[in-house]
Design an enzyme around this catalytic site. Structure first.
Site, PDB file in Angstrom:
ATOM      1  N   LYS A 239       0.838  -1.193   0.000  1.00 52.83           N
ATOM      2  CA  LYS A 239       0.000   0.000   0.000  1.00 52.83           C
ATOM      3  C   LYS A 239       0.879   1.251   0.000  1.00 52.83           C
ATOM      4  CE  LYS A 239      -3.626  -2.609   0.345  1.00 52.83           C
ATOM      5  NZ  LYS A 239      -3.226  -3.661  -0.564  1.00 52.83           N
ATOM      6  N   ASP A 240       0.293   2.343  -0.469  1.00 55.91           N
ATOM      7  CA  ASP A 240       1.029   3.598  -0.586  1.00 55.91           C
ATOM      8  C   ASP A 240       1.680   3.990   0.738  1.00 55.91           C
ATOM      9  OD1 ASP A 240      -0.283   5.069  -3.324  1.00 55.91           O
ATOM     10  OD2 ASP A 240      -1.455   3.495  -2.348  1.00 55.91           O
ATOM     11  N   LYS A 241       2.848   4.620   0.629  1.00 56.70           N
ATOM     12  CA  LYS A 241       3.506   5.108   1.839  1.00 56.70           C
ATOM     13  C   LYS A 241       2.795   6.357   2.345  1.00 56.70           C
ATOM     14  CE  LYS A 241       7.718   7.053   3.771  1.00 56.70           C
ATOM     15  NZ  LYS A 241       9.146   7.394   3.594  1.00 56.70           N
TER      16      LYS A 241
END
Length: 536
Positions: A229-231
């Protein structure tokens, strides 16, 4: 392409469905402006709803001596051992079994067999115990003088007493699919994996799991997840970990910063990449600039009515100056040394401590000194250096030291690069409102009853149980595409066009791999031509 900020056109995003002028806004000005919730394969949106551990099944020690609880004497086995090791050692073994049969495990002391300088004979004794006394373990200790060795025999109570740096247990862990320290006492009635929901703020998935793994004292390969998942986001996703108790993870919440774990349950299978339906995004745009409010409204309406091309966004290709798809292409070409340089070399825009460590290594080649400077969240870099320290010059082995999920991210990024180009070309050439001959669609109606396999017969007998096996040299380019999904796909025929069975919403494009079906039109050439050319 390396060394400059990525733009959408660099990764194949150059077509849009709407012809409207659109508007501009700032995405992810704050990490809380981007909320990601994983959607599992059953369509459930993943949320963190509870931090409490469920009631644990009794954690009594599961001693592997089922037969001895019935006071079995093992007389025949002891006689066989007497002929192999002699009368004095057989008497020691009898005394040990007698102690075990009393049922007081804490009072059972190891026995030391007679000194034995014959290594082949010691091996025979080790094997004898493995075959006949599975509730006992053996190792070697020094005898009275430096040249003699003795076999030590002790009760197998979970392996906690043999944690020496050079112990056999430690050596074996290198080749196991999971870090299994402390798991020998696991109840067979439990699922082998603890599944939990991971909530994280402004952290990469690997970074968050690295923190949790360090606190638990386990290695990254113990964890499984369906997708990174996106940081720069608040995200919630499912994760599995091999043979860990929920109470241990729940206790970490008090010490974790920007990370929470919960919604625990035990399952029999670990998560693999791709085992999800998708993600639900809640996006806040700030600093919106448009010609008028009407432009914003028309664009929003068009999005709702026409949808959008589901490209892989820029975050898929990394935030560093060396895009992950470039590394993936290098791996697929088998250029191991080049790939390592791309991962380790200095990069533009990195903060000073990391940049300094990279520069130091490039100039000095000092692995020890570099490891002291590199932050622990740089998992790939540290894994490579630690392996090169042990196996100098073995670049493939060093790449395989990177946790598999992270290693596969590079290859998946290159797959995404190819997919984006194919999607743009499909819309550019055929438009976005009709199905054309040779498109791929999900089967429906009567087509599901006349499924014909498209899988290469040579792949049908593949053993998928070895997906964690890092000893396979070819595993670095494995695509993780479930073969059974090919049966759900069909190529659009003239008859399908005439009957109007399918619409543009049914059209799909494959992630490139060795076991997938490609469109039967010019879109397929995009995959093949780009893959042959590589990336300049």
């Amino acid at each position: 392409m390396a060394g400059k900020t990525l733009e959408e056109s660099d990764v194949g995003i150059f077509c849009y469905i709407s012809k409207l002028p659109g508007f501009r806004g700032i995405l992810k000005q704050r990490y809380s402006d981007f909320i990601v919730n994983e959607v599992d394969k059953e369509g459930n949106v993943v949320h963190l709803t509870s931090l409490d551990a469920p009631p644990e099944i009794s954690e009594e020690t599961v001693t592997k001596i089922d037969d001895t609880t019935n006071n079995k004497s093992y007389a025949s086995e002891v006689d066989a051992f007497r002929s192999l090791a002699g009368d004095s050692d057989a008497k020691r073994l009898e005394a040990l079994i007698s102690q075990i049969n009393t049922g007081v495990e804490d009072s059972v002391s190891p026995i030391i067999l007679s000194p034995d300088s014959d290594k082949s004979h010691r091996t025979a004794i080790h094997n004898f115990f493995k075959q006949n006394f599975k509730f006992l373990v053996t190792d070697v200790v020094d005898g009275l003088d430096a040249s003699s060795k003795c076999i030590r025999v002790r009760l197998n109570t979970g392996g906690h007493k043999n944690k020496g740096k050079n112990s056999k247990k430690r050596k074996e862990r290198v080749d196991k699919p999971f870090d299994s320290r402390g798991s020998e006492n696991w109840s067979e009635s439990d699922g082998k994996f603890l599944r939990f929901h991971l909530y994280k703020e402004n952290k990469e998935t690997q970074e968050a799991l690295g923190v949790i793994g360090k606190m638990l004292g386990i290695q990254p390969r113990s964890f499984g997840f369906a997708g990174t998942k996106d940081k720069r986001a608040i995200s919630t996703q499912r994760v599995t970990v091999f043979k860990q108790h929920a109470t241990k993870l729940a206790a970490l919440n008090a010490r974790l910063i920007g990370i929470k774990v919960g919604d625990f349950c035990y399952v029999r299978e670990g998560l693999l990449l791709g085992q999800l339906l998708g993600n639900r995004f809640t996006v806040t745009l700030r600093g919106v600039v448009a010609d008028s409010e009407d432009t914003i409204k028309l664009s929003s309406d068009a999005l709702g009515k026409l949808g959008f091309i589901n490209y892989f966004g820029l975050q898929r290709f990394g935030s560093g100056s060396v895009p992950t798809h470039l590394i993936g292409a290098t791996l697929l070409r088998g250029e191991w040394k080049t790939a390592i340089s791309m991962i380790l070399d200095p990069r533009e825009g990195e903060r000073n401590p990391i940049a300094k460590a990279r520069e130091y290594y490039k100039e000095s080649n000092d692995i020890e000194g570099t490891l002291r400077q590199l932050p622990r969240h740089l998992v790939a870099e540290r894994a490579i250096l630690q392996c090169l320290k042990k196996y100098p010059g073995n670049h493939l082995h060093a790449l395989k030291a990177i946790p598999r999920t992270l290693r596969m991210m590079y290859v998946h990024s290159y797959q995404s690069y190819l997919w984006n180009h194919a999607a743009s070309m499909r819309v550019q050439k055929y438009g976005s409102n009709q199905v054309v001959l040779g498109d791929l669609v999900y089967r429906k109606g009567d087509d599901t009853e006349k499924v014909t396999g498209h899988v290469n017969p040579e792949c049908e007998d593949d053993n998928h149980n070895n997906v964690y096996d890092s000893s396979n040299p070819d595993e670095i380019s494995e695509t993780d595409v479930p073969e059974e999904r090919n049966d759900l796909i069909k190529v659009v025929t003239t008859e399908d066009i005439v009957t109007g069975n399918y619409t543009i919403e049914d059209v799909v494009l494959p992630m490139p791999g060795s076991r997938v079906v490609y469109p039967n039109n010019s879109v397929a050439s995009v995959y093949h031509d780009l893959a042959k050319k590589g990336i300049a």
